[in-house]
Design an enzyme around this catalytic site. Structure first.
Site, short mmCIF file in Angstrom:
data_model
loop_
_atom_site.label_atom_id
_atom_site.label_comp_id
_atom_site.label_asym_id
_atom_site.label_seq_id
_atom_site.Cartn_x
_atom_site.Cartn_y
_atom_site.Cartn_z
N GLY A 126 0.83 -1.20 0.00
CA GLY A 126 0.00 0.00 0.00
C GLY A 126 0.86 1.23 0.00
CD GLN A 127 2.27 5.67 -2.07
OE1 GLN A 127 2.53 4.69 -2.78
NE2 GLN A 127 3.13 6.65 -1.88
N GLY A 128 1.66 4.46 2.14
CA GLY A 128 1.51 5.14 3.42
C GLY A 128 1.67 6.63 3.27
N GLY A 129 1.69 7.29 4.36
CA GLY A 129 1.77 8.74 4.35
C GLY A 129 3.00 9.25 3.64
CB VAL A 155 4.06 -0.18 2.99
CG1 VAL A 155 4.48 -1.24 4.00
CG2 VAL A 155 3.94 1.17 3.68
CG ASP A 179 -2.12 10.50 9.46
OD1 ASP A 179 -3.31 10.84 9.25
OD2 ASP A 179 -1.36 10.11 8.57
#
Ligand SMILES: *[C@@H]1O[C@H](CO)[C@@H](O)[C@H](O)[C@H]1NC(C)=O
Ligand SMILES: *[C@@H]1O[C@H](CO)[C@@H](O)[C@H](O)[C@H]1NC(C)=O
Ligand SMILES: *[C@@H]1O[C@H](CO)[C@@H](O)[C@H](O)[C@H]1NC(C)=O
Ligand SMILES: *[C@@H]1O[C@H](CO)[C@@H](O)[C@H](O)[C@H]1NC(C)=O
Ligand SMILES: *[C@@H]1O[C@H](CO)[C@@H](O)[C@H](O)[C@H]1NC(C)=O
Ligand SMILES: *[C@@H]1O[C@H](CO)[C@@H](O)[C@H](O)[C@H]1NC(C)=O
Ligand SMILES: *[C@@H]1O[C@H](CO)[C@@H](O)[C@H](O)[C@H]1NC(C)=O
Ligand SMILES: *[C@@H]1O[C@H](CO)[C@@H](O)[C@H](O)[C@H]1NC(C)=O
Ligand SMILES: *[C@@H]1O[C@H](CO)[C@@H](O)[C@H](O)[C@H]1NC(C)=O
Ligand SMILES: *[C@@H]1O[C@H](CO)[C@@H](O)[C@H](O)[C@H]1NC(C)=O
Ligand SMILES: *[C@@H]1O[C@H](CO)[C@@H](O)[C@H](O)[C@H]1NC(C)=O
Ligand SMILES: *[C@@H]1O[C@H](CO)[C@@H](O)[C@H](O)[C@H]1NC(C)=O
Length: 813
Positions: A509-512, A516, A627
């Site tokens: 996935g795409q974290g902040g 990842v 967050d």
């Protein structure tokens, strides 16, 4: 309890509402009031006049709440000299004092102050705070005020405390004898300054023996009252300790009508007015459990209300009299098994007790916090010690009494034991010898390494920034560079191989701050690798931040950091791999939602709450996550939630509650209004996010543009929550629990940060330790339109400017 006779009540209410009786509504007053006349404060909050307590015909001059329908007296003048008929008069006497006289004109009570005042020149005024004052006419100089002479009630903005410079000015709260008799009763609540400010309940009938104590105050909270918190709790406590022997305390007014009083049976009770029930509800009561009673277990024993029996000897101690102890008479306490050696530390050690309400009679040690344990070992009379923000180093020298094992909050208490006691490993307590005594873990090795690389590689300014960050972090951690916690450093090649060269197939996935990836180390361990985005020139700060934050934290509801990697421009963080992905993956997918039944969801809510509580209260540092969102809650194979993504977390020095940032980063829908609009964040902004997550978990809907909050709020007000709940999980069996969670979720997303409960309170409400849950006020409905300046952390392409507001914005103490 404090019921005025119905007759008086009806009379005074009719005066107020109909203005038909002869009594005039006035606040200032210089003449006389007879038994049936009253005065009302300016905005109508309080009323002053004669009343009779419940089941009594005696008449007393007193002040009561005028706006609530339950008669509630908060102050009494002639408390031990009642009038037995309606001949009483309150007046400003010839000598300028406010006096209460009976039919025979005998003075039953007087303010006793008017030597300075001349006749006809003083007036009394009932202020809207509930304070009755006597002052010179046309001035604001108070000659006397009832707030300085409280009876059993402690109102907002009223100072209580002790003043060593002018003894006699101690302001304490004393109970009534019983609900029908306001004369001074058996119990007094007092704020006392020993080594630290501390609240006590004393028994006046028993040589002022302690009935209950709050534990020492550290500038933020009382150690034994983790829920009563100076910061952003429901109300704000202020303790003024001017270090000259004087300590006073007050709390601010807020939107809820509330006050504290000392009950005649010996409890201090906070009452909150509940408009819906038209009654007071009990917000807080101490002592609450058996274990709160002073010295419940005698010396060298600890009390735990969740353990049966409650009392247990501290490790290394045994009951003084086994027969008595086993029969449930714990007052004799425990004695040491093996006496201490005391040859400057080499032979003794410590056992650590966690989450303790600290024992009575702490002594403030001049030693610094990191030196605390070592200093204790080097001092023969030191038998225990503890240290923490705001407390410095505290030691005990004679006995240990009244300590309790808390379920929330509390502090680590180190008990000194002979070496031989420590060697026998029965329940694997933490042992600390001299060598370790001063060393509290610090910055990750990886961090230091990063610093060296960075300083070499980066341009001068960048290098300086990084250095500053590390220095501040080191300062915060105690400055002990010698004791580094080993955090593995991964080589780039190893991670590249583990993730198949960061292949798209392995992308989780795409974290902040970047993608990842899933990886597998040669040994077979599965890992998650977060590769901080190279484009965002700020990866370093986030990395340092995350490493520093996470390496210090250990909790079953926080994701575990395994190591990091710094190579050229590459920066990566390596975590334990969470096979079940993140919460949002389930919640918002109609098929996968079925995998989470209500029990699981409830456990997830509880787990998130506990993880967050650990961040806010229980870890060595106070950390605001900033967050929190469903996609940052990872699930392990047993569906236990783990909070992740600490790139935005902020470490707070102990003396701050909120901070401000010019760069608002977070995620729409989860951001509290004060943070989104003003950049102000505090624990309560995390509570807001938690509330959104709870409501998302229940409803299975995303809070995009706050529409979920508006929707839940409208349904809540209609009273039927069935329609709210994700149909897959709705089960009549759990309706009450679900309803409670909606209720708690709504409390968390209230508009005003002060109205939101603390995480500790949320956890207590979830676990039903708190049953009286206040009604929620309208939630904050903020939409994306309202927050023009905010950036979203969903957006990985963050602007490079950080405006010098670095993430680990911490100052050394
Ligand atoms: C109190 O004073 C008012 C007039 O000021 C009078 O009408 C009333 O009867 C008095 N009540 C008593 C109990 O004396
Ligand atoms: C008042 O008296 C009634 C009757 O004796 C009794 O039942 C009640 O408990 C009393 N109330 C209080 C608060 O003492
Ligand atoms: C009120 O008390 C006094 C003595 O304090 C007594 O003389 C008087 O008779 C009492 N009055 C009533 C109405 O009970
Ligand atoms: C006022 O002074 C008198 C005489 O000194 C004393 O008996 C009385 O208790 C005092 N009253 C108050 C309210 O302090
Ligand atoms: C106080 O005022 C009253 C009425 O205004 C007056 O009769 C009295 O003489 C005054 N007393 C003094 C001491 O000034
Ligand atoms: C006021 O409080 C201090 C500290 O607790 C105590 O030493 C002192 O005796 C108290 N004074 C009075 C008059 O109660
Ligand atoms: C209890 O405390 C009060 C107020 O501080 C004091 O006046 C009283 O003498 C004390 N009583 C005893 C028995 O120490
Ligand atoms: C404490 O006392 C010292 C010396 O008496 C004085 O200089 C100082 O201002 C006092 N501090 C406060 C906060 O009152
Ligand atoms: C108000 O609450 C108390 C308990 O807190 C209860 O005993 C009492 O009956 C309630 N009164 C009303 C009118 O509901
Ligand atoms: C223990 O307590 C019991 C009961 O109080 C007493 O009879 C006995 O003598 C005590 N034992 C010792 C060793 O003090
Ligand atoms: C231990 O104590 C002895 C004498 O009491 C002293 O000579 C020695 O220096 C001490 N050792 C340490 C490490 O403090
Ligand atoms: C413990 O410390 C207190 C205050 O520092 C002192 O008065 C007392 O004598 C000490 N007690 C022992 C047993 O050393």
């Amino acid at each position: 309890m404090r019921l005025i006779s119905p007759f008086v009540l009806v009379l005074s209410l009719s005066c107020f509402f109909l203005n038909v009786c002869m009594a005039q509504e006035r606040t200032l007053f210089s003449g006389r009031l007879n038994d049936s006349e009253t005065i009302v404060s300016n905005f109508g909050t309080f009323r002053f006049g004669f009343f009779s307590p419940v089941n009594s015909t005696s008449r007393y001059a007193g002040i009561w709440y005028n706006t609530v329908s339950v008669p509630t007296v908060i102050w009494v003048a002639n408390k031990d000299k009642p009038i037995n008929d309606s001949s009483g008069v309150i007046s400003v006497s010839q000598d300028g004092n406010l006096v209460v006289t009976d039919g025979q004109r005998r003075v039953l009570w007087s303010t006793n102050v008017s030597s300075q005042a001349s006749a006809n020149s003083t007036v009394a005024e009932l202020l809207d705070s509930g304070n009755l004052v006597l002052k010179e006419a046309n001035t604001d100089v108070y000659l006397w005020e009832s707030f300085k002479f409280p009876t059993d009630s402690w109102l907002p903005n009223m100072l209580v405390g002790t003043n060593a410079r002018s003894p006699g000015e101690n302001i304490t709260i004393t109970s009534w004898k019983n609900p029908s008799d306001p004369s001074p009763g058996s119990y007094t609540a007092a704020l006392v300054l020993a080594a630290y400010p501390e609240l006590f309940i004393l028994n006046n009938d028993n040589n002022n023996a302690t009935v209950w104590r709050s534990g020492p105050w550290n500038g933020q909270m009382f150690n034994g009252l983790p829920d009563v918190y100076a910061g952003v709790f429901l109300y704000r406590f202020i303790v003024n300790d001017d270090t000259n022997g004087s300590v006073t305390m007050s709390y601010a007014n807020d939107s809820t009508l509330r006050y504290f009083y000392m009950d005649y049976r010996g409890s201090v009770i906070r009452r909150d007015w509940n408009e819906a029930r038209r009654n007071w509800t009990v917000g807080l009561q101490v002592p609450a459990t058996d274990c709160d009673l002073y010295r419940r277990c005698g010396q060298f024993a600890t009390c735990n209300p969740r353990r049966n029996p409650h009392c247990a000897c501290i490790r290394g101690f045994r009951p003084r009299n086994l027969t008595e102890w086993n029969s449930g008479n714990w007052s004799g306490g425990c004695i040491r098994r093996v006496s201490l050696q005391c040859n400057n530390g080499t032979a003794d050690g410590f056992v650590r007790l966690r989450r303790m309400k600290l024992p009575d009679f702490a002594i403030r040690s001049p030693a610094s916090e990191p030196e605390c344990l070592r200093t204790c070992l080097q001092t023969c009379y030191c038998i225990a010690c503890a240290h923490g923000l705001g407390y410095g180093c505290m030691i005990w020298n004679g006995t240990l009494v009244d300590s309790q094992e808390l379920s929330v909050g509390g502090m680590d208490l180190y008990i000194r034991l002979a070496h031989s006691e420590i060697k026998t490993p029965d329940r694997r307590p933490l042992m600390i010898g001299t060598a370790l005594a001063g060393g509290i873990l610090v910055v990750a090795a990886c961090g230091l390494l990063a610093r060296r690389i960075v300083i070499k590689k980066r341009a001068r300014k960048r290098g300086t920034d990084a250095e500053q960050i590390f220095e501040r972090v080191e300062a915060l951690a105690g400055g002990n560079k010698g004791k580094l916690k080993e955090l593995p450093l991964f080589e780039f090649q190893v991670l590249a191989a583990a993730t198949d060269n960061f292949s798209l197939r392995n992308k989780l996935g795409q974290g902040g701050f970047g993608p990842v990836y899933k990886g597998k180390l040669p040994e077979g361990q599965e890992i998650a690798v977060k590769r901080l985005s190279q484009k965002s020139g700020q990866g370093l700060e986030e990395l340092v931040n995350e490493v520093v934050v996470i390496s210090k934290l250990q909790h079953r509801n926080l994701v575990k950091l395994l190591g990091c990697c710094i190579a050229g421009e590459e920066r990566m963080l390596v975590y334990e791999f969470m096979p079940k992905k993140s919460l949002d993956f389930y919640l918002f997918d109609s098929v996968k939602a079925k995998l989470l039944d209500w029990k699981t969801r409830f456990n997830i809510i509880n787990g998130i709450c506990r993880g967050l509580l650990y961040l806010h209260r229980d870890s060595r540092l106070r950390i605001i996550h900033r967050d929190l969102k469903a996609s940052n809650i990872l699930l392990d194979e047993n569906l236990i939630p783990k909070i992740s993504d600490f790139g935005l977390a902020r470490i707070f020095p102990g003396n701050e509650d909120e901070a401000n940032t010019r760069r608002v980063v977070g995620t729409y829908g989860y951001m509290s209004p004060e943070y989104a609009m003003g950049g102000v964040f505090s624990e309560k902004s995390d509570v807001f996010s938690l509330g959104v997550i709870i409501l998302e978990i229940i409803t299975g809907r995303r809070n995009s543009n706050s529409t979920l909050l508006a929707y839940v709020w409208s349904i809540w007000n209609e009273g039927e929550i069935d329609g709210l709940v994700e149909p897959e999980i709705f089960d009549k069996l759990f309706e009450k629990e679900i309803r409670k969670c909606v209720h708690i979720g709504l409390l968390c997303v209230q508009e005003a940060a002060n109205d939101r409960p603390s995480v500790a309170t949320v956890c207590s409400m979830l676990s039903s330790e708190i049953v009286d849950i206040p009604e929620p006020k309208q939630p904050a409905f903020i939409s994306r339109k309202g927050v023009p300046e905010a950036e979203s952390s969903e957006n990985s392409d963050l602007k490079a400017s950080i405006n010098n507001v670095s993430i680990t914005d911490v100052t050394g103490r």
